[in-house]
Design an enzyme around this catalytic site. Structure first.
Site, PDB file in Angstrom:
ATOM      1  N   GLY A  31       0.415  -0.906   0.068  1.00 20.49           N
ATOM      2  CA  GLY A  31       0.097  -0.207   0.106  1.00 20.49           C
ATOM      3  C   GLY A  31       0.762   1.440  -0.140  1.00 20.49           C
ATOM      4  N   LEU A  33       0.702   4.010  -2.281  1.00 16.54           N
ATOM      5  CA  LEU A  33       0.842   3.113  -3.454  1.00 16.54           C
ATOM      6  C   LEU A  33       1.692   4.429  -4.741  1.00 16.54           C
ATOM      7  CD1 LEU A  33      -2.431   1.528  -4.550  1.00 16.54           C
ATOM      8  CD2 LEU A  33      -0.130   0.792  -3.624  1.00 16.54           C
ATOM      9  N   GLY A  36       4.968   3.359  -9.426  1.00 16.19           N
ATOM     10  CA  GLY A  36       5.951   2.449  -9.045  1.00 16.19           C
ATOM     11  C   GLY A  36       4.199   1.502  -9.263  1.00 16.19           C
ATOM     12  N   HIS A  37       4.190   1.466  -8.541  1.00 17.61           N
ATOM     13  CA  HIS A  37       3.117   0.658  -7.957  1.00 17.61           C
ATOM     14  C   HIS A  37       2.130   0.472  -9.425  1.00 17.61           C
ATOM     15  CE1 HIS A  37       3.817   1.549  -3.473  1.00 17.61           C
ATOM     16  NE2 HIS A  37       4.064   0.352  -4.323  1.00 17.61           N
ATOM     17  N   GLY A 147       8.635  -5.772  -8.977  1.00 16.04           N
ATOM     18  CA  GLY A 147       9.213  -4.546  -9.526  1.00 16.04           C
ATOM     19  C   GLY A 147      10.460  -4.430  -9.336  1.00 16.04           C
ATOM     20  N   GLU A 148      11.625  -4.585 -10.766  1.00 17.68           N
ATOM     21  CA  GLU A 148      12.746  -4.824 -10.377  1.00 17.68           C
ATOM     22  C   GLU A 148      13.420  -3.927  -9.071  1.00 17.68           C
ATOM     23  OE1 GLU A 148      14.241  -3.917 -14.225  1.00 17.68           O
ATOM     24  OE2 GLU A 148      13.950  -6.367 -15.020  1.00 17.68           O
ATOM     25  N   VAL A 176       9.715   2.124 -11.912  1.00 22.37           N
ATOM     26  CA  VAL A 176      10.119   3.946 -11.897  1.00 22.37           C
ATOM     27  C   VAL A 176      10.430   4.581 -11.445  1.00 22.37           C
ATOM     28  CG1 VAL A 176       7.854   5.312 -12.085  1.00 22.37           C
ATOM     29  CG2 VAL A 176       7.687   2.077 -12.833  1.00 22.37           C
ATOM     30  N   LEU A 184      11.316   5.480  -6.889  1.00 18.04           N
ATOM     31  CA  LEU A 184      10.053   6.071  -5.897  1.00 18.04           C
ATOM     32  C   LEU A 184      10.089   4.742  -4.781  1.00 18.04           C
ATOM     33  CD1 LEU A 184       7.051   6.371  -8.622  1.00 18.04           C
ATOM     34  CD2 LEU A 184       8.471   8.544  -7.124  1.00 18.04           C
ATOM     35  N   ARG A 187       8.697   4.396   1.784  1.00 18.55           N
ATOM     36  CA  ARG A 187       9.504   5.233   2.517  1.00 18.55           C
ATOM     37  C   ARG A 187       9.972   6.114   2.326  1.00 18.55           C
ATOM     38  NH1 ARG A 187      10.491  -0.557   3.391  1.00 18.55           N
ATOM     39  NH2 ARG A 187       9.830  -1.349   5.358  1.00 18.55           N
TER      40      ARG A 187
END
Ligand SMILES: Nc1ncnc2c1ncn2[C@@H]1O[C@H](COP(=O)(O)OP(=O)(O)OP(=O)(O)O)[C@@H](O)[C@H]1O
Ligand SMILES: CC(C)(CO)[C@@H](O)C(=O)[O-]
Ligand code: BAL
Length: 291
Positions: A31, A33, A36-37, A147-148, A176, A184, A187
């Site tokens: 969450g 968001l 990137g998400h 995500g990478e 992203v 992004l 945190r």
């Protein structure tokens, strides 16, 4: 979009779609968001008939002194973003929905999970592998998107899926970034204005690694040392991991001979831990041959 809080309710909804032969894509998140998400969501939308996004801040993957309690949460804002993006189901279980009883079962990928971030956060990746397996068992997705930015995480999940023959296609999605290159991350909200400005040292260090590798630096220890010194020129930065590794096994390398290498960074800016990585030295693919 429907918001579903329990395992039983989600299973019931998805059962209908599965019977109708629809492809189901899963985007697991914690969450708060950001774009990137949403990139993972848009890949999932493009490749599936039904998209499920989960939001669950998983206690199993947090150490005792970590930020579980203060991890940023905003379910209202997140659900508006997911609705706008055309997600079908938001799965947002509470801790007792996911873990009605203390878990006795653990999924661990111990060798990959002990490297890099795993050395700084013992037990973290067993918590991730366990919850991701449980999410796979609940959703039974055809494809799942990761995500990478969390390179080690996606490496571990791919290996877990292979080892356990989990019937899921794991799709890694490129990182992203903000305009200055910072990846992004939820945190990032912890960063003060001054820390946010300092955080750009992290993507800059990845570019520096690439520059040094291109110049012919072929001793991994020397490259790691140069990266550590480069980052710690920034007074607010403390390096926890600055490592040169094999991109699949995540193991240390003895000599660099132009092969693809993973640069993995785990850097504290003030008290906030930032993660970033880059694979460099890839041979050009057929589509990107030099002229
Ligand atoms: N900048 C990004 N680009 C692409 N994918 C991302 C990015 N940030 C996170 N993801 C992916 O989104 C998924 C959910 O991650 P998560 O909810 O932990 O977000 P996060 O921003 O990485 O948070 P944190 O700050 O806790 O690391 C993971 O697969 C993660 O790799
Ligand atoms: C994959 C994940 C949702 C499992 O809790 C988490 O580790 C994350 O957000 O990257
Ligand atoms: N790697 C993203 C989730 C976490 O830090 O716990």
């Amino acid at each position: 979009m429907e918001i579903v809080h329990t395992i039983a309710a989600l299973r019931e909804r998805l059962g209908e779609h599965r019977k109708a032969g629809r492809r189901i894509g899963l985007v697991p998140t914690m969450g708060y968001l950001h774009a990137g998400h949403m990139e993972l969501v848009s890949r999932a939308k493009a490749e599936n008939d039904v998209v499920v996004t989960s939001i669950f801040v998983n206690p199993l993957q947090f150490g005792a002194n970590e930020d579980l309690a203060k991890y940023p949460r905003d379910l209202e804002r997140d659900s508006a973003m997911l609705r706008d993006a055309g997600v079908d189901y938001l799965f947002a279980p509470g801790v007792t929905d996911m873990y009605p009883r203390p878990m006795q079962t653990v999924v661990d990928v111990p060798k990959l999970g002990a490297e890099l971030e795993g050395a700084v956060r013992p037990g973290h990746f067993a918590g991730v592998a366990t919850v991701v397996t449980k999410l796979f068992n609940i959703v039974l997705p055809d494809s799942a998107y990761f995500g990478e930015k969390d390179y080690q995480q996606v490496t571990i999940i791919r290996r877990m899926v292979e080892d356990l023959a989990q019937p899921v296609r794991v799709v890694p999605v490129p990182t992203v970034r903000d305009a200055d290159g910072l990846a992004l991350s939820s945190r990032n909200v912890y960063l003060s204005k001054e820390e946010r400005a300092a955080a750009v040292i992290v993507p800059k260090a990845l570019a520096e690694a690439e520059r040094l590798y291109d110049l012919g630096v072929n001793d991994p220890a020397a490259l790691e040392e140069a990266l550590r010194a480069f980052i710690e020129k920034e007074p607010l930065a403390t390096v926890e991991v600055a490592a040169v590794r094999h991109p699949e096994t995540l193991e240390p390398l003895s000599k660099l001979q132009g092969q693809p290498i993973l640069i993995a960074l785990f850097v504290r800016i003030g008290t906030t831990r930032l993660l970033d990585n880059r694979v460099i030295g890839r041979k050009p693919s057929n589509n990107e041959k030099a002229a």
